[in-house]
Design an enzyme around this catalytic site. Structure first.
Site, PDB file in Angstrom:
ATOM      1  N   ARG A 108      39.012  44.122  34.804  1.00 31.19           N
ATOM      2  CA  ARG A 108      39.490  43.591  36.449  1.00 31.19           C
ATOM      3  C   ARG A 108      38.197  43.678  37.008  1.00 31.19           C
ATOM      4  O   ARG A 108      37.993  45.046  37.610  1.00 31.19           O
ATOM      5  CB  ARG A 108      40.607  43.420  36.654  1.00 31.19           C
ATOM      6  CG  ARG A 108      41.160  42.929  38.160  1.00 31.19           C
ATOM      7  CD  ARG A 108      42.561  42.739  38.768  1.00 31.19           C
ATOM      8  NE  ARG A 108      43.184  41.873  38.257  1.00 31.19           N
ATOM      9  CZ  ARG A 108      44.032  41.258  38.936  1.00 31.19           C
ATOM     10  NH1 ARG A 108      44.920  41.967  39.624  1.00 31.19           N
ATOM     11  NH2 ARG A 108      44.542  40.843  37.877  1.00 31.19           N
ATOM     12  N   HIS A 135      41.678  33.689  35.083  1.00 29.87           N
ATOM     13  CA  HIS A 135      42.495  34.241  34.782  1.00 29.87           C
ATOM     14  C   HIS A 135      43.493  34.491  33.888  1.00 29.87           C
ATOM     15  O   HIS A 135      44.339  33.859  33.569  1.00 29.87           O
ATOM     16  CB  HIS A 135      43.469  34.565  35.941  1.00 29.87           C
ATOM     17  CG  HIS A 135      44.769  35.632  36.378  1.00 29.87           C
ATOM     18  ND1 HIS A 135      44.540  36.742  35.470  1.00 29.87           N
ATOM     19  CD2 HIS A 135      45.736  36.465  36.860  1.00 29.87           C
ATOM     20  CE1 HIS A 135      45.199  37.576  35.647  1.00 29.87           C
ATOM     21  NE2 HIS A 135      46.079  37.481  36.705  1.00 29.87           N
ATOM     22  N   GLN A 138      47.015  35.646  32.612  1.00 34.20           N
ATOM     23  CA  GLN A 138      48.081  35.088  33.538  1.00 34.20           C
ATOM     24  C   GLN A 138      48.262  33.066  33.056  1.00 34.20           C
ATOM     25  O   GLN A 138      49.737  33.200  32.775  1.00 34.20           O
ATOM     26  CB  GLN A 138      47.168  34.568  35.348  1.00 34.20           C
ATOM     27  CG  GLN A 138      48.809  33.923  35.792  1.00 34.20           C
ATOM     28  CD  GLN A 138      49.891  34.843  36.266  1.00 34.20           C
ATOM     29  OE1 GLN A 138      49.166  35.811  36.931  1.00 34.20           O
ATOM     30  NE2 GLN A 138      50.616  34.386  36.591  1.00 34.20           N
ATOM     31  N   ASP A 232      49.286  29.288  45.113  1.00 33.15           N
ATOM     32  CA  ASP A 232      48.836  30.998  44.984  1.00 33.15           C
ATOM     33  C   ASP A 232      48.467  31.929  46.042  1.00 33.15           C
ATOM     34  O   ASP A 232      48.234  30.302  47.109  1.00 33.15           O
ATOM     35  CB  ASP A 232      47.319  31.146  43.570  1.00 33.15           C
ATOM     36  CG  ASP A 232      46.634  32.019  43.625  1.00 33.15           C
ATOM     37  OD1 ASP A 232      47.558  33.785  44.360  1.00 33.15           O
ATOM     38  OD2 ASP A 232      45.791  32.648  43.232  1.00 33.15           O
ATOM     39  N   CYS A 273      51.619  32.919  40.593  1.00 35.39           N
ATOM     40  CA  CYS A 273      51.318  33.969  39.572  1.00 35.39           C
ATOM     41  C   CYS A 273      51.750  35.871  39.935  1.00 35.39           C
ATOM     42  O   CYS A 273      51.587  36.866  39.253  1.00 35.39           O
ATOM     43  CB  CYS A 273      50.013  34.018  39.142  1.00 35.39           C
ATOM     44  SG  CYS A 273      49.260  34.394  40.664  1.00 35.39           S
ATOM     45  N   ARG A 318      54.015  38.434  31.740  1.00 31.91           N
ATOM     46  CA  ARG A 318      52.438  38.536  31.345  1.00 31.91           C
ATOM     47  C   ARG A 318      52.843  39.837  30.241  1.00 31.91           C
ATOM     48  O   ARG A 318      51.810  40.056  29.605  1.00 31.91           O
ATOM     49  CB  ARG A 318      52.496  39.381  32.607  1.00 31.91           C
ATOM     50  CG  ARG A 318      51.979  38.664  33.383  1.00 31.91           C
ATOM     51  CD  ARG A 318      51.241  37.119  33.870  1.00 31.91           C
ATOM     52  NE  ARG A 318      50.250  38.440  33.711  1.00 31.91           N
ATOM     53  CZ  ARG A 318      48.697  38.692  34.296  1.00 31.91           C
ATOM     54  NH1 ARG A 318      49.759  38.952  35.313  1.00 31.91           N
ATOM     55  NH2 ARG A 318      48.064  38.919  33.865  1.00 31.91           N
TER      56      ARG A 318
HETATM   57  N1   CP Z   1      49.940  38.207  39.084  1.00 34.02           N
HETATM   58  C1   CP Z   1      48.423  38.952  38.698  1.00 34.02           C
HETATM   59  O1   CP Z   1      48.080  39.101  38.056  1.00 34.02           O
HETATM   60  O2   CP Z   1      48.959  40.465  39.219  1.00 34.02           O
HETATM   61  P1   CP Z   1      48.559  41.738  39.521  1.00 34.02           P
HETATM   62  O3   CP Z   1      47.759  41.257  40.225  1.00 34.02           O
HETATM   63  O4   CP Z   1      50.023  42.594  40.277  1.00 34.02           O
HETATM   64  O5   CP Z   1      48.137  42.000  37.974  1.00 34.02           O
HETATM   65  N1  NVA Z   2      43.929  33.907  43.639  1.00 36.21           N
HETATM   66  C1  NVA Z   2      44.682  35.850  43.599  1.00 36.21           C
HETATM   67  C2  NVA Z   2      45.260  35.954  42.154  1.00 36.21           C
HETATM   68  C3  NVA Z   2      45.767  36.843  42.151  1.00 36.21           C
HETATM   69  C4  NVA Z   2      46.896  37.129  40.838  1.00 36.21           C
HETATM   70  C5  NVA Z   2      43.784  37.110  43.321  1.00 36.21           C
HETATM   71  O1  NVA Z   2      42.139  36.520  42.989  1.00 36.21           O
HETATM   72  O2  NVA Z   2      43.422  37.577  44.161  1.00 36.21           O
END
Ligand code: CP
Ligand code: NVA
Length: 331
Positions: A108, A135, A138, A232, A273, A318
């Site tokens: 990530r 992502h 997700q 989101d 998400c 997830r």
């Molecule tokens: N939805 C998601 O990716 O959550 P986290 O940032 O907690 O991993």
């Molecule tokens: N768009 C958000 C998604 C988090 C799961 C971010 O990148 O922070």
């Protein structure tokens, strides 16, 4: 020949066919059934995975860890700043080191190019746990949740993303909808629409699967009759907090409210998400409330807590879906 994803990386859904995505969704549902029934599935005993997080996480990290443990694997978590990567060692060298110790690597971070380079150099499957652009894990959880709520009948259903429609989650939803023949609507301010290139690519894919991609700044037009209303946060990880000042007035018209849900289909569901700013029970939510005088951002607390809201089932999914990705690519 059946689908085999053995040895493949999972970096973005554009790399996968409709058949391959459906295979992963079916496998996820199967793993979910096994978990619910208490059937052990330690199919990958003796393997190990590394989880690199350059941004924070609750769901993705826990989903990879629990998924890996359930499959019988060992796990190493490398927290933001917990490895040499990028600071003292190049992505390429890190990939070549980890690839010799681990059977799979989750990443990530920020640039999509980094996860791509890891995958190019590691020699083992690499899974994208979120970048600035996409992502993909997700998406499997989201579509599994949509399927569970619509009797597996998702083709031709319409998903509307409200708000910052050019972020990683919105981009990925547009891709997965196109691949699976769902209609996708980006409903947000003109300046936060997905890039023309990605829209063009997705429109081509959607046309092959009998669905459409629509961009609109008109809420009533965007959400009318929709089956899924998705949103989101307004400022994503990696973006500066100073952006709230500009984003709040821009995004407020696209907050998911009960009025919005009332314009959607009778059986419409709400998805997110997570994490979400639906109240002031977070440090950031409290600061925003004090500075800008709003107690809810992308969704009202009322919608978030309503029966139409499937956000916690979505979060649980997830784990089942990430388990399927690890199993399919490592078996
Ligand atoms: N939805 C998601 O990716 O959550 P986290 O940032 O907690 O991993
Ligand atoms: N768009 C958000 C998604 C988090 C799961 C971010 O990148 O922070």
């Amino acid at each position: 020949m059946g689908v085999s994803l053995s040895g493949r990386s999972f970096l973005k859904l554009l790399d996968f066919s409709t058949e391959e995505i459906n295979y992963l969704l079916d496998l996820s549902a199967e793993f979910k059934r096994m978990k619910m029934a208490g059937v052990p599935h330690r199919y990958l005993e003796g393997k190990n995975v590394a989880l690199i997080f350059e941004k924070t996480s609750t769901r993705t990290r826990c989903a990879f860890e629990v998924g890996a443990y359930d499959l019988g694997m060992g796990v190493t978590y490398l927290e933001p700043s917990g490895s040499q990567m990028g600071h003292k060692e190049s992505v390429e060298d890190t990939a070549r080191v980890l690839g010799r110790m681990y059977d799979g690597i989750e990443y990530r971070g920020f640039d999509q190019d980094v996860v791509q380079e890891l995958a190019d150099k590691a020699g083992v499957p690499v899974w994208n746990g979120l970048t600035d652009d996409f992502h993909p894990t997700q998406m499997l959880a989201d579509i599994l949740t949509v399927k569970e709520n619509f009797n597996n009948d998702i083709k031709g259903k319409t998903l509307v993303f409200m708000g910052d429609a050019r972020n990683n989650v919105a981009n990925s939803l547009m891709v997965v909808c196109a691949k699976l023949g769902m209609n996708f609507v980006a409903c947000g301010p003109q300046e936060n629409m997905p890039t023309e290139d990605l829209v063009a690519t997705c429109r081509e894919i959607a046309a092959q699967n009998g669905s459409t991609i629509t961009l609109t700044s008109d809420v009533a037009e965007g959400v009318k009759g929709a089956h899924v209303i998705y949103t989101d946060i307004w400022v994503s990880m990696g973006e500066p907090d100073e952006l709230y000042k500009q984003r709040i007035p821009l995004m407020e018209p696209y907050r998911v409210t009960s009025e919005v849900m009332a314009m959607a289909a009778d059986d419409a569901i709400f998805m997110h998400c997570l994490p979400s700013f639906h109240d002031t029970n977070t440090k950031k939510g409290a600061v925003v409330a004090e500075k800008f005088g709003i107690t809810e951002m992308e969704v009202t607390d009322e919608v978030f807590e309503s029966p139409a809201s499937k956000v916690f089932a979505e979060a649980e999914n997830r784990m089942h879906t990430i388990k399927a990705v690890m199993y399919a690519t490592l078996k």
